[in-house]
Write a protein that holds these residues in place. Structure first.
Motif, mmCIF file in Angstrom:
data_model
loop_
_atom_site.group_PDB
_atom_site.id
_atom_site.type_symbol
_atom_site.label_atom_id
_atom_site.label_comp_id
_atom_site.label_asym_id
_atom_site.label_seq_id
_atom_site.Cartn_x
_atom_site.Cartn_y
_atom_site.Cartn_z
ATOM 1 N N LYS A 486 0.375 -1.356 0.029
ATOM 2 C CA LYS A 486 0.263 0.026 -0.252
ATOM 3 C C LYS A 486 1.195 0.747 -0.130
ATOM 4 C CE LYS A 486 -4.296 1.896 1.772
ATOM 5 N NZ LYS A 486 -5.283 1.737 2.622
ATOM 6 N N GLN A 487 2.359 1.457 0.845
ATOM 7 C CA GLN A 487 2.816 2.583 1.213
ATOM 8 C C GLN A 487 3.348 2.675 -0.439
ATOM 9 O OE1 GLN A 487 6.323 1.913 3.700
ATOM 10 N NE2 GLN A 487 6.922 3.431 3.119
ATOM 11 N N VAL A 488 3.812 1.064 -1.576
ATOM 12 C CA VAL A 488 4.597 1.682 -2.500
ATOM 13 C C VAL A 488 3.970 2.067 -4.094
ATOM 14 C CG1 VAL A 488 6.089 0.684 -3.727
ATOM 15 C CG2 VAL A 488 7.058 0.292 -1.952
ATOM 16 N N THR A 489 2.434 1.690 -3.867
ATOM 17 C CA THR A 489 2.009 1.335 -5.190
ATOM 18 C C THR A 489 0.250 3.184 -4.815
ATOM 19 O OG1 THR A 489 -0.076 -0.040 -4.382
ATOM 20 C CG2 THR A 489 1.694 -0.704 -5.381
ATOM 21 N N GLY A 490 -0.440 2.564 -2.878
ATOM 22 C CA GLY A 490 -0.904 3.356 -3.090
ATOM 23 C C GLY A 490 -2.051 3.038 -2.984
ATOM 24 N N GLN A 491 -2.638 1.894 -3.182
ATOM 25 C CA GLN A 491 -3.694 1.151 -3.380
ATOM 26 C C GLN A 491 -2.942 -0.976 -1.923
ATOM 27 O OE1 GLN A 491 -4.196 -1.099 -6.978
ATOM 28 N NE2 GLN A 491 -6.264 -0.849 -6.640
ATOM 29 N N GLY A 492 -4.460 -0.453 -1.492
ATOM 30 C CA GLY A 492 -4.886 -1.814 -0.567
ATOM 31 C C GLY A 492 -4.039 -3.228 -1.643
ATOM 32 N N LEU A 493 -3.269 -4.145 -1.171
ATOM 33 C CA LEU A 493 -3.311 -5.848 -2.146
ATOM 34 C C LEU A 493 -4.852 -6.473 -2.234
ATOM 35 C CD1 LEU A 493 -1.325 -7.549 -3.845
ATOM 36 C CD2 LEU A 493 -1.290 -8.196 -1.155
ATOM 37 N N SER A 494 -5.786 -5.955 -1.609
ATOM 38 C CA SER A 494 -6.599 -7.035 -1.988
ATOM 39 C C SER A 494 -7.970 -6.231 -2.838
ATOM 40 C CB SER A 494 -7.363 -7.019 -0.047
ATOM 41 O OG SER A 494 -7.687 -5.838 -0.457
ATOM 42 N N ASP A 495 -7.383 -4.999 -2.772
ATOM 43 C CA ASP A 495 -8.067 -4.163 -4.207
ATOM 44 C C ASP A 495 -7.905 -4.532 -5.228
ATOM 45 O OD1 ASP A 495 -9.660 -3.302 -1.839
ATOM 46 O OD2 ASP A 495 -8.294 -1.215 -1.593
ATOM 47 N N TYR A 496 -6.683 -4.439 -4.974
ATOM 48 C CA TYR A 496 -5.579 -5.272 -6.286
ATOM 49 C C TYR A 496 -6.384 -6.286 -7.399
ATOM 50 C CZ TYR A 496 -2.324 -6.031 -10.547
ATOM 51 O OH TYR A 496 -2.024 -6.265 -11.362
ATOM 52 N N ILE A 497 -5.881 -7.473 -6.226
ATOM 53 C CA ILE A 497 -6.670 -8.549 -6.792
ATOM 54 C C ILE A 497 -8.541 -8.058 -7.200
ATOM 55 C CG2 ILE A 497 -7.867 -10.869 -5.858
ATOM 56 C CD1 ILE A 497 -4.713 -10.846 -4.375
ATOM 57 N N GLN A 498 -8.777 -7.376 -6.619
ATOM 58 C CA GLN A 498 -10.571 -7.259 -6.886
ATOM 59 C C GLN A 498 -10.501 -6.838 -8.885
ATOM 60 O OE1 GLN A 498 -12.816 -5.414 -4.480
ATOM 61 N NE2 GLN A 498 -12.535 -6.916 -2.603
ATOM 62 N N GLU A 499 -9.691 -5.850 -8.707
ATOM 63 C CA GLU A 499 -9.784 -5.059 -9.566
ATOM 64 C C GLU A 499 -9.048 -6.468 -10.913
ATOM 65 O OE1 GLU A 499 -7.263 -1.952 -9.751
ATOM 66 O OE2 GLU A 499 -8.414 -0.667 -8.289
ATOM 67 N N VAL A 500 -8.321 -7.052 -10.523
ATOM 68 C CA VAL A 500 -7.565 -8.279 -11.627
ATOM 69 C C VAL A 500 -8.529 -9.312 -11.457
ATOM 70 C CG1 VAL A 500 -6.232 -9.973 -11.702
ATOM 71 C CG2 VAL A 500 -5.602 -7.297 -11.400
ATOM 72 N N LYS A 501 -9.673 -9.323 -11.082
ATOM 73 C CA LYS A 501 -10.827 -10.499 -10.515
ATOM 74 C C LYS A 501 -12.284 -10.074 -11.501
ATOM 75 C CE LYS A 501 -9.971 -13.559 -7.291
ATOM 76 N NZ LYS A 501 -10.454 -14.302 -5.885
ATOM 77 N N ILE A 502 -12.278 -8.656 -11.349
ATOM 78 C CA ILE A 502 -13.223 -8.365 -12.407
ATOM 79 C C ILE A 502 -12.840 -7.978 -14.188
ATOM 80 C CG2 ILE A 502 -14.938 -5.484 -12.684
ATOM 81 C CD1 ILE A 502 -15.531 -7.361 -10.895
ATOM 82 N N GLU A 503 -11.405 -7.549 -13.890
ATOM 83 C CA GLU A 503 -11.582 -7.642 -15.722
ATOM 84 C C GLU A 503 -10.988 -8.550 -16.541
ATOM 85 O OE1 GLU A 503 -10.584 -4.700 -16.667
ATOM 86 O OE2 GLU A 503 -11.765 -3.524 -15.205
ATOM 87 N N LYS A 504 -10.941 -9.589 -15.439
ATOM 88 C CA LYS A 504 -10.490 -10.208 -16.588
ATOM 89 C C LYS A 504 -12.282 -11.413 -16.927
ATOM 90 C CE LYS A 504 -8.325 -14.463 -17.361
ATOM 91 N NZ LYS A 504 -7.325 -14.300 -18.466
ATOM 92 N N GLY A 505 -12.477 -11.125 -15.982
ATOM 93 C CA GLY A 505 -14.687 -11.789 -15.577
ATOM 94 C C GLY A 505 -15.277 -11.037 -17.055
ATOM 95 N N LYS A 506 -14.510 -10.223 -17.304
ATOM 96 C CA LYS A 506 -15.227 -9.236 -18.101
ATOM 97 C C LYS A 506 -14.572 -9.533 -19.614
ATOM 98 C CE LYS A 506 -15.646 -4.067 -15.643
ATOM 99 N NZ LYS A 506 -15.046 -3.191 -16.116
#
Length: 551
Positions: A486-506
């Motif tokens: 989160k410090q390096v990317t500004g985003q939580g890791l679980s939020d990133y995983i959800q984003e990847v799953k949504i994009e892959k689902g689409k």
């Protein structure tokens, strides 16, 4: 990082509880799911579990059997049992376990379950709290007290920066040393001249301990006293007068010095009569601040080694530096330089940015622009600089690179005749290169680590993407990984995983003919209904509606 393991053989209950606790935003808690007793055992074997929320009746294993497995693996784990029936006898038996903290009917609702889980985590945190650790330390502290006190008193001899004494009273209080940091002390060295029948290291250490106890007992009747081993045959002692009464500080110090000198005769006599060992003593003729004890101990040590106090049972009073001729100030600068170099090395190896420059400036500021006046002191300082520089390069794995990219080989030509300014410039450039090279390496490692995390996530969407599993893949502590990402990317890791799953689902919905439940499985959802709700919440429409629009 804490972990909550939810266990039930009904997926709808597991997923419902997961969604409820995910929305409740439990602080620093990773939620782990198990849809059977076998999965639960696997999760218990793969990572530390802090709280378990489990159905009490499952086909493969009873709740009591599962409790036994939990206690074997994680005895501090807190367990909350869920049941659909009011089974009083079963509940009574379960609550006998030290792990079980609550027993809840599923019909009591999410609020009751949520409160029980929060209470369980509160118990876990309390056991790990600073207060509990202090209780444990108070119990265990006496076992190592003498060793810690010795380390502190010997460390005082290495401190040459007066800033290092600012928190000395806190250090004394923490280790239960009765000294007052703001009041002067009288330093003493007791040296065993001949060991006689005591031949083994154990016997000699035991005798040193005994001599120290005798000295503390005899001197302790009128003063605050502590003796610690200084080397294999010498004890270091510090004596401080009690709090000032109705006499001046000068008069009190004089009385303390006289009492100490007279009592040291008794210490020598007891050692002769009881242990049959000759003991020599060297003490200063005045009290002095803790900041000056390092220099004074050195004078006492020189007196012992150079013969002034050698021989059988000599009792010597050493004059202060102002009364002795030929005392070189360069020696004390050299001590300060050694301390600064130690601190500089720690900063370089610890990766604390440019902190090392503070101690490098302290080192160079100890001497005039031309360097140490004594050529032998100059040689020692240059050797110490070379040693610390090479140690840092070796430990950081940069020596071969430095040989080819810097002027490192020039230090092989340095001697006492080298220009001090030239040496300072070279070593400063080497330390700067070292820090810059390491910073570049750390940045590359950071980028490489992010890449490994992304690669693992994208290639394991249908597998375990828990924080614990990803942390194990990249060899990091899970809690640290969460904070660092989160410090390096500004985003939580679980939020990133959800984003990847949504994009892959689409992508799968728009470009393949997979059914909805097949896409759900490919994205790691065990329950298609949960995928349905998750997708609709994020995208704003159902998976089927999204597919229809794209088609």
């Amino acid at each position: 990082m804490y972990r909550l393991l939810i266990i039930d053989d009904e997926p709808i209950i597991v997923n419902g509880l997961h969604e409820y606790f995910r929305k409740s935003e439990l602080a620093d808690v990773e939620i782990v799911l198990a849809y059977s007793a076998a999965e639960a055992i696997s999760q218990l074997d793969s990572a530390k579990i802090d709280v378990v929320l489990s159905d009490i009746c499952m086909p493969e294993m009873s709740g009591m059997e599962l409790l036994g497995q939990i206690e074997k693996r994680w005895p501090r784990c807190k367990v909350i049992l869920l049941t659909g029936h009011d089974e009083f006898e079963y509940a009574h038996q379960a609550l006998r376990s030290s792990c079980v903290v609550d027993y809840i009917l599923k019909t009591e609702g999410m609020g009751k379950i949520g409160s029980a889980v929060k209470h369980a985590f509160a118990l876990v945190k309390d056991e790990l709290s600073v207060y509990r650790q202090k209780e444990w330390l108070q119990k265990e502290f006496p076992k190592v007290m003498n060793q810690l006190q010795r380390q502190l008193l010997l460390d005082l001899l290495r401190r040459t920066d007066r800033e290092a004494y600012l928190g000395l009273q806190d250090e004394f209080d923490a280790l239960k040393l009765p000294f007052r940091a703001g009041r002067p002390v009288l330093p003493i060295l007791l040296s065993v001249e001949e060991w006689g029948k005591y031949e083994t290291t154990f016997e000699r250490n035991l005798m040193l301990f005994s001599v120290g106890n005798i000295a503390e007992e005899l001197l302790g009747s009128r003063t605050v006293t502590k003796f610690v081993p200084y080397d294999h045959s010498t004890l270091l002692g510090l004596v401080q007068s009690p709090e000032q009464t109705f006499v001046t500080e000068e008069k009190q110090s004089e009385r303390t010095a006289n009492f100490t000198f007279g009592t040291l005769e008794s210490v020598q006599q007891v050692c002769r009569d009881l242990f049959h060992i000759p003991l020599s003593a060297a003490t200063s003729n005045r009290v002095l601040p803790f900041e000056d004890t390092s220099q004074e101990i050195r004078r006492l040590r020189l007196a012992v080694l150079n013969g002034q106090a050698r021989g059988l049972e000599r009792l010597l009073v050493v004059k202060p530096a102002t009364e002795q001729a030929g005392e070189s100030t360069d020696h004390f600068r050299r001590q300060s330089a050694q301390y600064a170099l130690e601190q500089l090395k720690q900063r370089l190896l610890g990766g604390t940015g440019s902190d090392w420059t503070h101690y490098f400036d302290k080192l160079t500021g100890l001497f005039p622009p031309s360097g140490p006046e004594d050529p032998f002191d100059r040689m020692v300082i240059l050797q110490n600089l070379s040693e610390h520089c090479l140690v840092c390069l070796e430990e950081l794995g940069l020596k071969n690179k430095a040989i080819s990219q810097t002027d490192l080989p020039r230090i092989l030509q340095f001697n006492s005749q080298v220009s001090w300014g030239e040496a300072v410039v070279l070593y400063q450039s080497l330390f700067e290169w070292m820090q810059c090279t390491r910073n570049d390496h750390l940045k590359r490692e950071e980028s490489h680590l992010i890449g490994r995390i992304y690669y693992y996530i994208h290639n394991n969407l249908d597998s375990d993407l828990s924080l614990t599993r990803i942390a194990r893949e990249v060899s990091l502590n899970p809690s640290y990984l969460s904070r660092w990402y989160k410090q390096v990317t500004g985003q939580g890791l679980s939020d990133y995983i959800q984003e990847v799953k949504i994009e892959k689902g689409k992508e799968l919905l728009a470009s393949t003919s997979y059914r909805i439940h097949e896409i759900s499985e490919k994205l790691g959802f065990t329950d298609p209904h949960y995928f349905f709700r998750f997708f609709k919440k994020v995208v704003g429409c159902t998976p089927q509606d999204y597919r229809n629009r794209k088609v």
